[in-house]
Scaffold this motif. Structure first.
Motif: not given
Length: 99
Positions: A27, A85, A91, A93-94, A96-97
Motif C-alpha cells: 500500500d 485502516k 487503503d 477497498r472493502s 472504503e466501499a
C-alpha cells in the motif's frame, strides 16, 4: 505478490505483524525495514516486538486490529479491518466501499 506473501507468512502473519508489514509494502511502497518501523511506531512498540507473538497479541487486542482466533468481545472481520485502516492509514477497498 508471491514475495510479499512469503514475507508475511515468514513473520507469522496474523499471529505477529506479517500481515501489517506486508501491507506497508503493497500500500505504501515501503521497504521491509521501513515498514517494520512504521508498524511498530503506530502500535507504540519496539521493532523487535513485531515478531513476538505475546507482545503482538497484546498490541492487537489493545488496538482492536484482529486476532488469529476470534475472541468474544474483540473486533473481527470488517470491524478489525476498519480499525487497521484508521490506525495505519491504509487503503482498504472493502472498508472504503462501506463508507
Amino acid at each position: 505478490m508471491d514475495v510479499t506473501y512469503r514475507m508475511a507468512a515468514g513473520m507469522g502473519g496474523l499471529r505477529t505483524s506479517g500481515d501489517l508489514v506486508a501491507r506497508t509494502q503493497l500500500d505504501k511502497k515501503m521497504q521491509i525495514d521501513e515498514g517494520k518501523k512504521y508498524v511498530a511506531e503506530k502500535l507504540g512498540i519496539d521493532v523487535t516486538d513485531l515478531s513476538d507473538e505475546i507482545a503482538m497479541r497484546k498490541a492487537r487486542e489493545e488496538n482492536g486490529i484482529g486476532l488469529p482466533i476470534a475472541t468474544p468481545g474483540k473486533p473481527k472481520g470488517f470491524a478489525a479491518k476498519k480499525n487497521i485502516k484508521e490506525l495505519f492509514d491504509f487503503d482498504i477497498r472493502s472498508i472504503e466501499a462501506l463508507t
